[in-house]
Design an enzyme around this catalytic site. Structure first.
Site, PDB file in Angstrom:
ATOM      1  N   PRO A   2       0.841  -1.208   0.000  1.00 51.89           N
ATOM      2  CA  PRO A   2       0.000   0.000   0.000  1.00 51.89           C
ATOM      3  C   PRO A   2       0.873   1.253   0.000  1.00 51.89           C
ATOM      4  O   PRO A   2       1.777   1.380   0.814  1.00 51.89           O
ATOM      5  CB  PRO A   2      -0.796  -0.110   1.305  1.00 51.89           C
ATOM      6  CG  PRO A   2      -0.606  -1.506   1.784  1.00 51.89           C
ATOM      7  CD  PRO A   2       0.674  -1.999   1.214  1.00 51.89           C
ATOM      8  N   GLU A   3       0.606   2.153  -0.938  1.00 50.85           N
ATOM      9  CA  GLU A   3       1.359   3.402  -1.025  1.00 50.85           C
ATOM     10  C   GLU A   3       0.473   4.550  -0.542  1.00 50.85           C
ATOM     11  O   GLU A   3      -0.680   4.332  -0.164  1.00 50.85           O
ATOM     12  CB  GLU A   3       1.804   3.635  -2.478  1.00 50.85           C
ATOM     13  CG  GLU A   3       2.807   2.610  -2.990  1.00 50.85           C
ATOM     14  CD  GLU A   3       4.200   2.768  -2.364  1.00 50.85           C
ATOM     15  OE1 GLU A   3       4.433   3.777  -1.671  1.00 50.85           O
ATOM     16  OE2 GLU A   3       5.028   1.880  -2.560  1.00 50.85           O
TER      17      GLU A   3
END
Ligand SMILES: [Zn+2]
Length: 271
Positions: A2-3
């Protein structure tokens, strides 16, 4: 992984709904990256405020301190009014009067840590080294140029380190450098002021686009990786080794920098 855009979409999916709720129960699963930092019962009856984001961290303010949350490599947060029985990879449940916030994290690099304040304790320590937010007006070409002048590593690695600006993770750093026409191997301290200006704009636009895609495809947020997948379809260079560049047709190249894959167009991106 997840960014920043995924984390922001996650935040938007529950921040308003959970604000004002009272904590009624805490369930811990297997150990996460860091311990909770307080007895689970100490959170009971505390009131929840509106979640904010800093880099890839979420801060959930409570009537006493708050919870700093990170999704690690494989985590996702879901907030539901009625929560089904927890599964093998559900390692944190925060039950409240409005619903339950649950962290699902198969690889357990994620974390939920209580801290007396966002700038104190564990949270203060973890957040202190973060670079500027990409949408902070202070993040502009001049700032980026001045910061890169002190970096002797490649501009790609300088971005990925997160100490200048947060959010330029691997996909977004590759895409922003393509958009700005900059060879990812160029040393940070060699980037001119005008090109720094273009890069700052490209980073902001790339992240804005990813956020827009996430917002439109993940209304009911369940899978933290859905957005990366969605953005990847729209990527110009990331994951496209050997495929023709959308602009000039030259095959996209993949190299390894600091153990991470970098994708770029050797024709459109110059040193
Ligand atoms: Zn090209």
């Amino acid at each position: 992984m997840p960014e920043l855009p995924e984390v922001e979409v996650t935040r938007q999916s529950f921040a308003e709904r959970i604000a004002g709720a009272r904590i009624t129960g805490v369930r811990l699963g297997k150990p996460l990256r860091w311990p909770l930092g307080c007895a689970p019962d100490a959170l009971l009856a505390l009131t929840v405020g509106e979640a904010t984001r800093r880099g890839k961290y979420l801060w959930l303010p409570l009537s006493n301190g708050g919870l700093l949350m990170h999704l690690g490599m494989s985590g996702s947060l879901a907030f539901r009014e009625t929560m089904i029985v927890h599964g093998l990879h559900d390692h944190f449940d925060l039950a409240t009067t409005r619903g339950t916030l649950r962290l699902t994290d198969p690889r357990r690099f994620g974390a939920v840590v209580w801290s007396p304040g966002q700038n104190e304790g564990v949270a203060g320590k973890l957040l202190a080294s973060l670079g500027l937010e990409p949408f902070d007006p202070a993040f502009d070409g001049d700032f980026l140029h001045a910061a890169l002048r002190r970096r002797k590593v490649s501009v790609k690695q300088a971005l990925l380190a997160g100490g200048i600006v947060v959010g330029a993770g691997n996909i977004y750093a590759c895409e922003a450098l393509f958009a700005a026409g900059i060879d990812p191997r160029l040393r940070g301290d060699k980037l001119s002021r005008p090109r720094s200006q273009r890069l700052a704009v490209a980073i902001r636009q790339t992240l804005a686009r990813a956020l827009a895609l996430g917002g439109s495809t993940l209304r009911d947020f369940r899978d933290a990786h859905g957005l990366s997948g969605e953005f990847q379809h729209a990527a110009c260079v990331y994951g496209r080794e050997g495929l023709p560049c959308h602009v000039c047709g030259t095959p996209v190249r993949r190299i390894v920098q600091g153990q991470r894959s970098t994708f770029f167009c050797p024709n459109c991106q110059r040193r």
